[in-house]
Motif scaffolding. Structure first.
Motif, short mmCIF file in Angstrom:
data_model
loop_
_atom_site.label_atom_id
_atom_site.label_comp_id
_atom_site.label_asym_id
_atom_site.label_seq_id
_atom_site.Cartn_x
_atom_site.Cartn_y
_atom_site.Cartn_z
N ASP A 41 0.92 -1.18 0.01
CA ASP A 41 0.07 -0.09 0.09
C ASP A 41 0.90 1.23 -0.01
OD1 ASP A 41 -2.01 2.02 0.25
OD2 ASP A 41 -2.21 1.44 2.45
N CYS A 65 0.51 5.24 2.68
CA CYS A 65 -0.58 4.43 3.24
C CYS A 65 -1.34 5.46 4.46
CB CYS A 65 -0.40 3.26 4.07
SG CYS A 65 1.25 3.83 5.19
N THR A 93 -4.34 -0.38 4.40
CA THR A 93 -3.33 -1.50 4.53
C THR A 93 -4.24 -2.64 5.68
OG1 THR A 93 -1.56 -0.22 4.40
CG2 THR A 93 -1.28 -2.21 5.46
N SER A 126 -0.55 -7.55 4.14
CA SER A 126 -0.30 -6.02 3.46
C SER A 126 0.86 -5.23 4.17
CB SER A 126 -1.63 -5.36 3.63
OG SER A 126 -2.64 -6.18 2.90
N GLY A 148 2.10 -1.32 4.73
CA GLY A 148 1.94 0.04 4.20
C GLY A 148 3.33 0.78 4.11
#
Length: 226
Positions: free
Chosen positions: A51, A54, A60, A70, A72
Motif C-alpha cells: 500500500d 498509506c 493496509t 499487507s 503500508g
C-alpha cells in the motif's frame, strides 16, 4: 447531511487523526473508497500487497482483513506512527516510493489510493520502476485518484466554494494516467470511474458520467507490470 469540506494544506497530526476517523467511522467517503479498492485489487488470502502512501493505515488494514499480507509505506513519519498506533497487527514502514526497502519480487500486488495526485510525473515513473522490481512478474498495480475534470475538482481549481489542496501537484485525467503508467512499464488492464457519495450529485453522475468527464468523480485504474 454531508457537507463539502476544504482539503488540508499539510499532512500534520490533525490530518492523520481525520483520516483515521474517516476509516474507523466508515463514512460514505470511506465506503466509496474501500469498495473501489476491493474491486480493483481483488484481495485474496495469502496475497502480498504493498500500500503506497498509506497515511494512517486504512487501506493496509482493510486489505489485511481478507487474509492478505499487507504492508503500508509512507514518506511521512507521522503517518506511520499513527498507523502503527491504530493497527499494531499490520506492518508499516517509513519509505520513499522511488526507493523501496524490499527485495525483488516481494509483492503480488500494489495499490495507491489517493496518492499519485501528490507526485509529479517524473516521480511517478520512478515509482513504477521500483514497483516493477518489487512485484512478481505480471503483478498488478491498482490506482484510485481524483479526476481533475470532475465538477468538484473544477470548482476547487477556481476556489469556488472549495479550496484546492496545494499538495495535489499531480492531478491527471484518465488518458494522462495511462500514458505515465505505460512510460513506467505497466500495461493498463482497466480504466474506469466511480460516481461520488453525494446523493443528489451521484444520481446525476450515474446518468451523465458515461458521456461526460465532468461527472466522473474518481478514476479507477488497474495496471500490470510487463
Amino acid at each position: 447531511m454531508i457537507a463539502l469540506r476544504k482539503a488540508p494544506s499539510s499532512y500534520d497530526e490533525r490530518f492523520m487523526d481525520t483520516m483515521a476517523n474517516e476509516y474507523l467511522e466508515r463514512t460514505p467517503w470511506t465506503e466509496l473508497r474501500l469498495a473501489a479498492v476491493r474491486d480493483l485489487v481483488d484481495p485474496q488470502p495469502g496475497d502480498r500487497i504493498l500500500d503506497l502512501g498509506c497515511a494512517a493505515g486504512a487501506i493496509t488494514h482493510y486489505l489485511s482483513s481478507f487474509g492478505t499480507e499487507s504492508v503500508g509505506i509512507d514518506f511521512e513519519p507521522l503517518a506511520i506512527a499513527k498507523a502503527r498506533e491504530l493497527f499494531p497487527e499490520c506492518t508499516f514502514e517509513v519509505a520513499d516510493a522511488t526507493a523501496l526497502p524490499f527485495p525483488d519480487a516481494s509483492f503480488d500486488k500494489a495499490v495507491a489510493a489517493d496518492f499519485v495526485e501528490h507526485i509529479r510525473d517524473d516521480v511517478f515513473v520512478a515509482m513504477c520502476a521500483e514497483l516493477r522490481r518489487v512485484l512478481v512478474l505480471g503483478g498488478t498495480f491498482a490506482l484510485y485518484a481524483p479526476n481533475p475534470r470532475h465538477l468538484i475538482e473544477r470548482m476547487k481549481e477556481r476556489d469556488f466554494v472549495l479550496a484546492q489542496n496545494p499538495t495535489h501537484i499531480g492531478l491527471r485525467d484518465a488518458d494522462h494516467m495511462t500514458r505515465v503508467l505505460e512510460q513506467g512499464g505497466f500495461r493498463v488492464l482497466r480504466s474506469e470511474w466511480r460516481p461520488s457519495f453525494f446523493r443528489g450529485l451521484r444520481a446525476v453522475e450515474k446518468v451523465a458520467g458515461p458521456r461526460l468527464d465532468l461527472f466522473r468523480y474518481r478514476l479507477c485504474v488497474l495496471a500490470q507490470s510487463v
